[in-house]
Design an enzyme around this catalytic site. Structure first.
Site, PDB file in Angstrom:
ATOM      1  N   GLU A 134       1.916  -9.345   7.406  1.00 29.24           N
ATOM      2  CA  GLU A 134       2.770  -8.870   8.498  1.00 29.24           C
ATOM      3  C   GLU A 134       2.669  -9.764   9.728  1.00 29.24           C
ATOM      4  O   GLU A 134       3.046  -9.385  10.828  1.00 29.24           O
ATOM      5  CB  GLU A 134       2.438  -7.408   8.818  1.00 29.24           C
ATOM      6  N   GLU A 150      -2.221   5.751  12.360  1.00 33.28           N
ATOM      7  CA  GLU A 150      -1.380   6.066  11.206  1.00 33.28           C
ATOM      8  C   GLU A 150      -2.257   6.193   9.970  1.00 33.28           C
ATOM      9  O   GLU A 150      -3.225   5.438   9.815  1.00 33.28           O
ATOM     10  CB  GLU A 150      -0.379   4.913  11.044  1.00 33.28           C
ATOM     11  N   LYS A 195       7.563  -0.066  14.278  1.00 32.35           N
ATOM     12  CA  LYS A 195       6.441  -0.874  13.791  1.00 32.35           C
ATOM     13  C   LYS A 195       7.043  -1.943  12.891  1.00 32.35           C
ATOM     14  O   LYS A 195       7.601  -1.641  11.848  1.00 32.35           O
ATOM     15  CB  LYS A 195       5.486   0.040  13.024  1.00 32.35           C
ATOM     16  N   ASP A 210       2.089   8.458   7.023  1.00 29.14           N
ATOM     17  CA  ASP A 210       2.898   7.495   6.269  1.00 29.14           C
ATOM     18  C   ASP A 210       2.846   7.907   4.790  1.00 29.14           C
ATOM     19  O   ASP A 210       3.746   8.599   4.296  1.00 29.14           O
ATOM     20  CB  ASP A 210       2.344   6.084   6.514  1.00 29.14           C
ATOM     21  N   LYS A 239      10.139   4.972   6.669  1.00 32.15           N
ATOM     22  CA  LYS A 239      10.446   3.730   5.951  1.00 32.15           C
ATOM     23  C   LYS A 239      11.600   4.033   5.005  1.00 32.15           C
ATOM     24  O   LYS A 239      11.451   4.856   4.082  1.00 32.15           O
ATOM     25  CB  LYS A 239       9.235   3.287   5.132  1.00 32.15           C
ATOM     26  N   HIS A 278       8.975  -1.091   9.153  1.00 27.73           N
ATOM     27  CA  HIS A 278       9.191  -2.087   8.101  1.00 27.73           C
ATOM     28  C   HIS A 278       8.268  -1.801   6.916  1.00 27.73           C
ATOM     29  O   HIS A 278       7.495  -0.845   6.946  1.00 27.73           O
ATOM     30  CB  HIS A 278       8.875  -3.484   8.660  1.00 27.73           C
ATOM     31  N   ASP A 307      -3.590   1.322  11.842  1.00 31.11           N
ATOM     32  CA  ASP A 307      -3.222   1.927  10.564  1.00 31.11           C
ATOM     33  C   ASP A 307      -4.326   1.572   9.564  1.00 31.11           C
ATOM     34  O   ASP A 307      -4.288   0.517   8.937  1.00 31.11           O
ATOM     35  CB  ASP A 307      -1.873   1.410  10.051  1.00 31.11           C
ATOM     36  N   HIS A 325      -3.230  -6.141   2.964  1.00 28.12           N
ATOM     37  CA  HIS A 325      -2.299  -7.136   3.496  1.00 28.12           C
ATOM     38  C   HIS A 325      -2.950  -8.492   3.778  1.00 28.12           C
ATOM     39  O   HIS A 325      -2.315  -9.398   4.311  1.00 28.12           O
ATOM     40  CB  HIS A 325      -1.632  -6.626   4.777  1.00 28.12           C
ATOM     41  N   GLU A 330      -4.406  -2.410   9.573  1.00 29.29           N
ATOM     42  CA  GLU A 330      -3.607  -2.900  10.704  1.00 29.29           C
ATOM     43  C   GLU A 330      -4.222  -2.547  12.061  1.00 29.29           C
ATOM     44  O   GLU A 330      -4.597  -1.407  12.286  1.00 29.29           O
ATOM     45  CB  GLU A 330      -2.190  -2.307  10.652  1.00 29.29           C
ATOM     46  N   SER A 379       0.866  -1.183   0.000  1.00 31.89           N
ATOM     47  CA  SER A 379       0.000   0.000   0.000  1.00 31.89           C
ATOM     48  C   SER A 379       0.899   1.228   0.000  1.00 31.89           C
ATOM     49  O   SER A 379       1.043   1.925   0.991  1.00 31.89           O
ATOM     50  CB  SER A 379      -0.922  -0.016   1.214  1.00 31.89           C
TER      51      SER A 379
HETATM   52  P1  PGA Z   1       3.172  -1.264   3.044  1.00 28.23           P
HETATM   53  O1  PGA Z   1       2.285  -1.171   4.342  1.00 28.23           O
HETATM   54  O2  PGA Z   1       4.544  -1.642   3.397  1.00 28.23           O
HETATM   55  O3  PGA Z   1       2.422  -2.299   2.244  1.00 28.23           O
HETATM   56  O4  PGA Z   1       3.100   0.097   2.398  1.00 28.23           O
HETATM   57  C1  PGA Z   1       2.753  -0.710   5.559  1.00 28.23           C
HETATM   58  C2  PGA Z   1       2.041   0.541   5.965  1.00 28.23           C
HETATM   59  O5  PGA Z   1       1.108   1.017   5.287  1.00 28.23           O
HETATM   60  O6  PGA Z   1       2.419   1.111   6.961  1.00 28.23           O
HETATM   61 ZN    ZN Z   2       0.859   2.804   6.798  1.00 27.43          ZN
END
Ligand code: PGA
Ligand code: ZN
Length: 426
Positions: free
Chosen positions: A203, A283, A386, A310, A335, A363, A240, A153, A162, A40
């Site tokens: 995850e 998030e 996270k 994010d 990230k 991650h 999230d 996910h 999440e 995502s």
């Molecule tokens: P992604 O998801 O690594 O698939 O982008 C993690 C997140 O959205 O925080």
């Molecule tokens: Zn996110």
């Protein structure tokens, strides 16, 4: 000086190809880094270069990025000092020559950038967290453990991506992992007893056939209580929703729940969840293109909830500066592959801290056995990480690395606890 650079195509936790880079120095020191991959992703992330050749890995091969590492990049960095991370990353950015790292690929650049840091740390005989941080780097992060997966996910109808538990009341990182693991196993039992399957998502969290956030949060709170912990003090909850994923035509389209919500209704819904459950952090509560929505939510929840950007920031210092100016959030997710070099990642963290924003090291949903982000969480002293659930070695590898770091620091180690999320400690 750097003598050898080797890029290769390996596979990640979803079985998709990704880039791994080895760096060897003149003195024999060695560094290796593997690059994560999101599902995502934010629209303004640095470009992950994929071959698009349908004959290999369904078009997802990364041979072009690997060729860039072994060819152009190797020629440019061979002979450079590995200690000069800033100069090296600047050279990588210049060599690529695009604003979004689309020519050589952020996956190529990041693999080299992180492997160089690891080789330099090895040359100094220092653990990575101390080399990138300092002798004062001793703050162990609160883990945000993603125990129910939905959205992009998992294949269940949950709209939100999440549902996480953060053991803020633990005395140490190792204890936080134990507490999280215990709740994870209680949740498995509870889900099974309620007739749900207990297969896990990308995850490592469960992916039950639930539809609403309320249903998921009820299960999480019950699991915390049944394990003997207090929701709100031993654990806080984190979500999230990954709201950019279901924002369409100016509205939030909850397909699992079967309702569309205007931004105002979406804000009301989130505020209701925060009122009903001990949710201390959300998030991407709003979509990356809904800045008015972000402002609305900040006015509503900004004083009592960590609101972490994010997709809206993409670990990009310039985007973060805009967000700080406009007051859209109070926290940033970091990230490394969203921006593509270590130097830029650290600059984003520093800018966030200067503005009073909290920082969550993170991650991607596609990971490898690489544990660099565990060290970066300690190096930056950001206080939160996270990195998934209490299953799947691609997730637990990071927790295990933090357990080792805590042990190595001994008496000097401190666990970030409630304060890290901006929560009151009394
Ligand atoms: P992604 O998801 O690594 O698939 O982008 C993690 C997140 O959205 O925080
Ligand atoms: Zn996110």
């Amino acid at each position: 000086a750097i003598t050898r650079i080797t890029g290769r195509e390996i596979i990640d936790s979803r079985g998709n190809p990704t880039v791994e880079v080895d760096i060897a120095l003149e003195d024999g020191s060695f560094g290796r880094a593997a690059v994560p991959s999101g599902a995502s992703t934010g629209e303004r992330e640095a470009v992950e270069l994929r071959d698009g050749d349908p004959a290999r890995f369904h078009g997802k091969g990364v041979r072009r990025a690997v060729d860039a590492v072994n060819g152009e990049i190797a020629a440019a960095v061979r002979g450079r000092e590995a200690e000069d991370q800033g100069g090296l990353d600047t050279a990588l950015i210049g060599l690529d020559g695009t604003a979004d790292k689309a020519r050589l690929g952020a996956n190529a650049l990041l693999g080299v950038s992180l492997a160089v840091a690891k080789a330099a740390a090895a040359a100094h005989r220092l653990p990575l967290y101390r080399y990138v941080g300092s002798v004062d780097a001793a703050l162990l992060p609160v883990p945000m453990m993603n125990i129910i997966n939905g959205g992009a996910h998992a294949d269940n109808p949950l709209d939100f991506q999440e549902f996480m538990i953060a053991p803020v009341g633990a005395a140490s990182f190792a204890e936080a992992v134990r507490m999280g693991s215990e709740v994870f196993h209680t949740l498995r039992r509870d889900l099974r007893a309620a007739g749900h399957h207990t297969g896990v998502g990308d995850e490592g969290g469960f992916a039950p056939e639930l539809r609403t956030a309320d249903e998921a949060l009820e299960f999480v709170v019950a699991a915390i209580e049944r394990t003997g912990y207090r929701p709100g003090s031993d654990f806080t909850l984190v979500m999230d929703p990954a709201s950019s994923e279901f924002y369409r035509d100016g509205e939030y389209d909850y397909t699992g729940e079967g309702v569309r919500r205007t931004p105002e209704q979406h804000v009301d819904h989130l505020a209701g969840l925060v009122a009903r459950y001990p949710v201390a952090s959300i998030e991407d509560p709003m979509a990356e293109d809904d800045l008015d929505g972000w402002r609305l939510l900040m006015a509503r929840l900004g004083d009592r909830c960590q609101l972490t950007g994010d997709d809206v920031f993409c670990t990009n210092e310039a985007l973060l500066r805009d967000g700080i100016r406009d007051g859209i959030a109070n926290s940033v997710l970091v990230k490394v592959n969203q921006i593509g070099t270590l130097t830029e990642t650290l600059a984003t963290v520093a800018t966030a801290h200067r503005a009073g924003y909290t920082v969550v090291m993170s991650h991607r949903s596609g990971e490898t056995e690489d544990t660099t982000i565990a060290d970066l969480a300690v190096a930056t002293g950001c206080g939160q990480i996270k990195t998934g659930s209490l299953s799947r070695s691609d997730r637990t590898a990071k927790y295990n690395q933090l357990i080792r770091i805590e042990e190595e620091l001994g008496d000097r180690a401190r666990y970030a606890g409630r304060r890290a999320l901006g929560l009151r400690t009394d």
